[in-house]
Design a protein around this motif. Structure first.
Motif, short mmCIF file in Angstrom:
data_model
loop_
_atom_site.label_atom_id
_atom_site.label_comp_id
_atom_site.label_asym_id
_atom_site.label_seq_id
_atom_site.Cartn_x
_atom_site.Cartn_y
_atom_site.Cartn_z
N ARG A 1 16.00 29.99 -20.59
CA ARG A 1 17.17 29.41 -19.91
C ARG A 1 16.58 29.24 -18.44
O ARG A 1 16.80 30.19 -17.46
CB ARG A 1 18.25 30.63 -20.04
N ILE A 2 16.09 28.20 -18.09
CA ILE A 2 15.38 27.67 -17.13
C ILE A 2 16.36 26.85 -16.11
O ILE A 2 16.49 25.71 -16.52
CB ILE A 2 14.15 27.18 -17.10
N ALA A 3 16.85 27.12 -15.00
CA ALA A 3 17.74 26.04 -14.12
C ALA A 3 16.73 25.18 -13.22
O ALA A 3 15.48 25.51 -12.84
CB ALA A 3 18.47 27.03 -13.18
N PHE A 4 17.27 24.22 -12.60
CA PHE A 4 16.65 23.25 -11.90
C PHE A 4 17.53 22.97 -10.77
O PHE A 4 18.71 22.79 -10.57
CB PHE A 4 16.37 22.06 -12.52
N ILE A 5 16.82 23.49 -9.55
CA ILE A 5 17.68 23.40 -8.18
C ILE A 5 17.31 22.32 -7.58
O ILE A 5 15.89 22.33 -7.03
CB ILE A 5 17.67 24.70 -7.64
N GLY A 6 17.82 21.21 -7.30
CA GLY A 6 17.30 19.85 -6.66
C GLY A 6 17.87 19.48 -5.45
O GLY A 6 18.92 20.08 -5.06
N ARG B 1 11.14 14.78 -10.15
CA ARG B 1 11.08 16.09 -10.44
C ARG B 1 12.03 16.76 -11.39
O ARG B 1 11.71 17.33 -12.39
CB ARG B 1 10.95 17.00 -9.07
N LEU B 2 13.35 16.28 -11.38
CA LEU B 2 14.25 16.51 -12.26
C LEU B 2 13.78 15.66 -13.62
O LEU B 2 13.98 16.41 -14.72
CB LEU B 2 15.51 15.97 -11.95
N MET B 3 13.29 14.72 -13.70
CA MET B 3 12.77 14.09 -15.04
C MET B 3 11.82 15.14 -15.58
O MET B 3 11.70 15.08 -16.88
CB MET B 3 12.29 12.78 -14.87
N GLY B 4 10.67 15.42 -14.87
CA GLY B 4 9.61 16.31 -15.50
C GLY B 4 10.26 17.62 -16.14
O GLY B 4 10.04 18.11 -16.94
N TYR B 5 11.27 18.12 -15.26
CA TYR B 5 12.06 19.16 -15.88
C TYR B 5 12.53 19.06 -16.92
O TYR B 5 12.41 19.95 -18.13
CB TYR B 5 13.11 19.85 -14.68
N ARG B 6 13.33 18.01 -17.29
CA ARG B 6 13.95 17.51 -18.58
C ARG B 6 12.98 17.44 -19.70
O ARG B 6 12.94 17.73 -20.91
CB ARG B 6 14.89 16.56 -18.29
N GLU B 7 11.90 16.72 -19.58
CA GLU B 7 10.68 16.43 -20.18
C GLU B 7 10.11 17.72 -20.79
O GLU B 7 9.87 17.57 -22.03
CB GLU B 7 9.75 15.51 -19.71
N GLY C 1 1.04 -1.17 0.19
CA GLY C 1 0.04 0.22 -0.10
C GLY C 1 0.72 1.07 0.20
O GLY C 1 2.01 1.30 0.68
N SER C 2 0.54 2.23 -0.69
CA SER C 2 1.29 3.46 -1.07
C SER C 2 0.47 4.75 -1.16
O SER C 2 -0.57 4.71 -1.76
CB SER C 2 2.38 3.06 -1.76
N VAL C 3 1.13 5.87 -0.80
CA VAL C 3 0.60 7.15 -1.46
C VAL C 3 1.86 7.98 -1.69
O VAL C 3 3.04 7.78 -1.21
CB VAL C 3 0.18 8.06 0.03
N SER C 4 1.39 8.41 -3.00
CA SER C 4 2.79 9.00 -3.78
C SER C 4 2.23 10.24 -4.47
O SER C 4 1.07 10.33 -4.82
CB SER C 4 3.51 8.07 -4.53
N VAL C 5 3.15 11.06 -5.33
CA VAL C 5 2.71 12.13 -6.06
C VAL C 5 3.04 12.09 -7.41
O VAL C 5 4.35 11.28 -7.71
CB VAL C 5 3.33 13.49 -5.43
N ASP C 6 2.65 12.33 -8.40
CA ASP C 6 3.02 12.25 -9.72
C ASP C 6 4.10 13.21 -9.83
O ASP C 6 3.75 14.53 -10.27
CB ASP C 6 1.68 12.63 -10.64
N ASN C 7 5.15 13.19 -9.45
CA ASN C 7 6.49 14.14 -9.47
C ASN C 7 6.88 14.57 -10.86
O ASN C 7 7.36 15.58 -11.20
CB ASN C 7 7.60 13.70 -8.69
N VAL C 8 6.79 13.55 -11.60
CA VAL C 8 7.42 13.79 -12.94
C VAL C 8 6.36 14.59 -13.68
O VAL C 8 6.60 15.67 -14.26
CB VAL C 8 7.34 12.35 -13.81
#
Length: 327
Positions: free
Chosen positions: A149-154, A171-177, A125-132
């Motif tokens: 020119r957008i930066a990602f600070i992770g 979240r980094l994957m979503g940024y790149r996508e 059982g789990s609770v998660s967020v659609d982080n991508v």
């Protein structure tokens, strides 16, 4: 027993001042009526919030709560390598840690029901967020404003132990996508990772400010880091959002104070639902899996870049259409 007998027993209990013994109840039922909550770090707003909500739900159901902090890889190995929970708890909620197969087997061998928050595993059982999706939505908002020119600070993975869990990487994957969707190339210099703190966000932003080409906006993987970003920009004499846009993640209660645009992912509800899922498992129900979407909350730290503020976009601009503000 009959209603009459029940009433006589209850009257006698009141007259004698009888109270049930928790220890005797545990012996009779085989239950400890306690639940463990495992987190990578206690001294963070996110974990304090989800722990508080989960603990309240568990207490209302008659369970005590034990907290376990696994701040280092050594602590994690000791916790999962021993029988720390056997006879102490009926179940455990693991927050923001992706347990391995061996770690899960260690818990089940100790008779523990398991629920995850911020991670997923087959049959658990789990609770998660659609982080991508949340990362895409955050960057799409900045793209739609005209930023390129957008930066990602992770959040940096301390000790290589995945103590920060999987959400920061997603979240980094979503940024790149989102950048890929509009044909913008990936620039590794714009991806800065540091510790999940105000100081970590400040350090990452300081590195970006001395780059050959300074970005005009940043998507920050946590609001605490975003507060550090805002501090550095203010000290550098840059106006937010006129000179630089900042978008955070979590919807921290201080976001209203600093007017931070952020992604809200229902932190309180996640804690409550993780507790309910574990209680359901303890009551013999099948484990549920919940995935929360993230919602963009626009405040005053994002705006079009200075170069575009007085220039209307052309109809064929790559950012003028087709990019919504939702995952």
């Amino acid at each position: 027993m009959s209603a009459a007998t029940r009433k006589r027993v209850q009257n006698a209990a009141r007259e004698l001042g009888y109270s049930a013994s928790p220890a005797a109840s545990r012996l009779a039922t085989g239950r400890t009526h306690a639940v463990g909550i495992v987190v990578p770090v206690l001294a963070k707003w996110f974990f304090g919030k989800v722990i508080g909500e989960a603990a309240q739900t568990l207490r209302e159901a008659g369970f005590d709560v034990l907290l376990f902090e696994l701040a280092t890889l050594a602590q994690r190995e000791r916790f999962f390598g021993g029988a720390h929970l056997h006879g102490r708890t009926d179940g455990v909620i693991i927050m923001a840690l992706q347990p391995t197969k061996d770690e899960l087997e260690s818990l089940t061998s100790q008779g523990q029901a398991v629920a995850l928050l911020g991670a997923e595993a087959q049959g658990i059982g789990s609770v998660s967020v659609d982080n991508v999706g949340a990362g895409r939505a955050a960057v799409r908002h900045l793209l739609n404003l005209g930023h390129e020119r957008i930066a990602f600070i992770g959040i940096r993975d301390e000790e290589g132990s995945n103590l920060g869990g999987v959400p920061p990487l997603q979240r980094l994957m979503g940024y790149r996508e989102a950048l890929s969707e509009v044909g913008l190339p990936r620039d590794s210099k714009l991806e800065q990772l540091d510790e999940n703190s105000v100081a970590g966000g400040a350090a990452a932003m300081s590195r970006l400010l001395v780059a050959e080409q300074v970005p005009t906006a940043a998507f920050v993987a946590s609001d605490e880091m975003a507060f550090g970003v805002l501090k550095v920009l203010r000290k550098a004499g840059l106006d937010v959002p006129r000179d630089f846009s900042v978008l955070g993640f979590d919807n921290h209660e201080l976001c209203d104070v600093v007017d931070l645009t952020t992604m809200d992912h229902e932190v309180a509800e996640q804690g409550q639902d993780a507790a309910r899922i574990l209680l359901d498992i303890l009551n013999g129900r099948p484990p549920a899996t919940l995935v929360f979407p993230a919602r963009l909350v626009v405040r005053e730290t994002t705006a079009p870049p200075r170069a575009l503020r007085s220039t209307a976009r052309t109809p064929d601009s790559p950012h003028s259409a087709g990019h919504s503000g939702t995952p």
